[in-house]
Design a protein around this motif. Structure first.
Motif, PDB file in Angstrom:
ATOM      1  N   LYS A  48       0.818  -1.217   0.000  1.00 47.05           N
ATOM      2  CA  LYS A  48       0.000   0.000   0.000  1.00 47.05           C
ATOM      3  C   LYS A  48       0.848   1.261   0.000  1.00 47.05           C
ATOM      4  N   SER A  49       2.140   1.119   0.241  1.00 48.88           N
ATOM      5  CA  SER A  49       2.991   2.297   0.410  1.00 48.88           C
ATOM      6  C   SER A  49       3.329   2.990  -0.901  1.00 48.88           C
ATOM      7  N   GLY A  50       3.268   2.240  -2.013  1.00 52.80           N
ATOM      8  CA  GLY A  50       3.678   2.820  -3.286  1.00 52.80           C
ATOM      9  C   GLY A  50       5.185   2.839  -3.470  1.00 52.80           C
ATOM     10  N   VAL A  51       5.925   2.281  -2.529  1.00 50.47           N
ATOM     11  CA  VAL A  51       7.383   2.223  -2.617  1.00 50.47           C
ATOM     12  C   VAL A  51       7.771   1.183  -3.673  1.00 50.47           C
ATOM     13  N   ALA A  52       8.619   1.585  -4.612  1.00 48.57           N
ATOM     14  CA  ALA A  52       9.048   0.668  -5.668  1.00 48.57           C
ATOM     15  C   ALA A  52       9.716  -0.562  -5.067  1.00 48.57           C
ATOM     16  N   GLY A  53       9.362  -1.724  -5.592  1.00 48.12           N
ATOM     17  CA  GLY A  53       9.979  -2.967  -5.150  1.00 48.12           C
ATOM     18  C   GLY A  53       9.327  -3.597  -3.937  1.00 48.12           C
ATOM     19  N   GLU A  54       8.356  -2.899  -3.314  1.00 50.20           N
ATOM     20  CA  GLU A  54       7.672  -3.502  -2.173  1.00 50.20           C
ATOM     21  C   GLU A  54       6.870  -4.703  -2.650  1.00 50.20           C
ATOM     22  N   ARG A  55       6.871  -5.765  -1.855  1.00 45.69           N
ATOM     23  CA  ARG A  55       6.217  -7.020  -2.246  1.00 45.69           C
ATOM     24  C   ARG A  55       4.992  -7.280  -1.376  1.00 45.69           C
ATOM     25  N   PRO A  56       4.098  -8.140  -1.872  1.00 45.27           N
ATOM     26  CA  PRO A  56       2.972  -8.543  -1.016  1.00 45.27           C
ATOM     27  C   PRO A  56       3.487  -9.277   0.221  1.00 45.27           C
ATOM     28  N   ARG A  57       2.722  -9.202   1.296  1.00 46.15           N
ATOM     29  CA  ARG A  57       3.009  -9.974   2.500  1.00 46.15           C
ATOM     30  C   ARG A  57       2.004 -11.108   2.558  1.00 46.15           C
ATOM     31  N   TYR A  58       2.491 -12.303   2.886  1.00 47.27           N
ATOM     32  CA  TYR A  58       1.636 -13.474   2.935  1.00 47.27           C
ATOM     33  C   TYR A  58       1.466 -13.905   4.383  1.00 47.27           C
ATOM     34  N   GLU A  59       0.215 -14.152   4.766  1.00 46.56           N
ATOM     35  CA  GLU A  59      -0.103 -14.480   6.142  1.00 46.56           C
ATOM     36  C   GLU A  59      -1.028 -15.699   6.174  1.00 46.56           C
ATOM     37  N   PRO A  60      -0.560 -16.813   6.768  1.00 49.85           N
ATOM     38  CA  PRO A  60      -1.436 -17.980   6.881  1.00 49.85           C
ATOM     39  C   PRO A  60      -2.668 -17.647   7.729  1.00 49.85           C
ATOM     40  N   VAL A  61      -3.839 -17.991   7.206  1.00 52.88           N
ATOM     41  CA  VAL A  61      -5.101 -17.752   7.900  1.00 52.88           C
ATOM     42  C   VAL A  61      -5.535 -19.033   8.615  1.00 52.88           C
ATOM     43  N   ALA A  62      -5.300 -20.184   7.980  1.00 60.07           N
ATOM     44  CA  ALA A  62      -5.684 -21.479   8.549  1.00 60.07           C
ATOM     45  C   ALA A  62      -4.798 -22.574   7.946  1.00 60.07           C
TER      46      ALA A  62
END
Length: 190
Positions: free
Chosen positions: A168-182
């Protein structure tokens, strides 16, 4: 929530892949690729996209049943390839791909039955994305190096539901964060 069902390789297998990726990053053209980070290395079984909170309980219940009906299976990272003329570079899989395919089909069916709009069905291809290109990139040298790569074999014993938190930051190169839900044990173990 942006969700997908996945299988995660163990840490030592990810470490072996990290060594391989370090070598790939030294090849010509590597700077034109956006390399996925170790936290993002997984086998997506079914991508669900945006899923409303109200669908989560039934989706979870159905994924639990899918895991229960699937026995643990052997898997290794092996080789690699590309999609879209170099737009996606991936590491492949070896082992009981038939059972992995069944698990992917069950994960997709679970979502459809829970009311998740899955769009059109695509045949499952086991792959772990290691890089993406914005443009067409000649990744043949990278694929050739990956051809000789094989990790140790491990036993896949769980199915995960993972949330993808987009940057959401708009910073170049930032990647998605993955979070186990179950997580669910395969074959009803555990």
């Amino acid at each position: 929530m942006r969700l997908f069902a996945a299988v995660l390789p163990p840490e030592d297998v990810l470490g072996a892949l990290a060594q391989e990726i370090a070598a790939l990053k030294k090849l010509p053209g590597a700077e034109r690729l956006r390399w996925t980070g170790r936290p993002g290395w997984h086998f997506t079984l079914a991508f669900y996209g945006e899923v409303g909170e109200e669908l989560l309980p039934e989706l979870s219940e159905r994924l639990g049943r899918a895991a229960h009906r699937t026995e643990p299976f052997a898997l290794a990272l092996r080789g690699g390839g590309q999609f879209g003329r170099g737009k996606v570079l991936w590491a492949g899989a070896d082992g009981d791909l038939r059972t992995m395919g069944f698990l992917a089909e069950r994960a997709e069916a679970a979502a459809r039955r829970a009311g998740v709009d899955m769009g059109e069905h695509r045949r499952y291809k086991a792959h772990l994305t290691v890089a993406r290109g914005r443009d067409v990139v000649d990744v043949r040298p990278h694929v050739q190096v990956l051809t000789g790569f094989t990790s140790r074999t491990w036993t896949v014993d769980e199915l995960l539901l993972v949330r993808s938190n987009l940057p959401k930051s708009g910073v170049a190169g930032e990647r998605p964060r993955y979070e186990p839900v179950a997580r669910w044990a395969l074959g009803g173990a555990g």
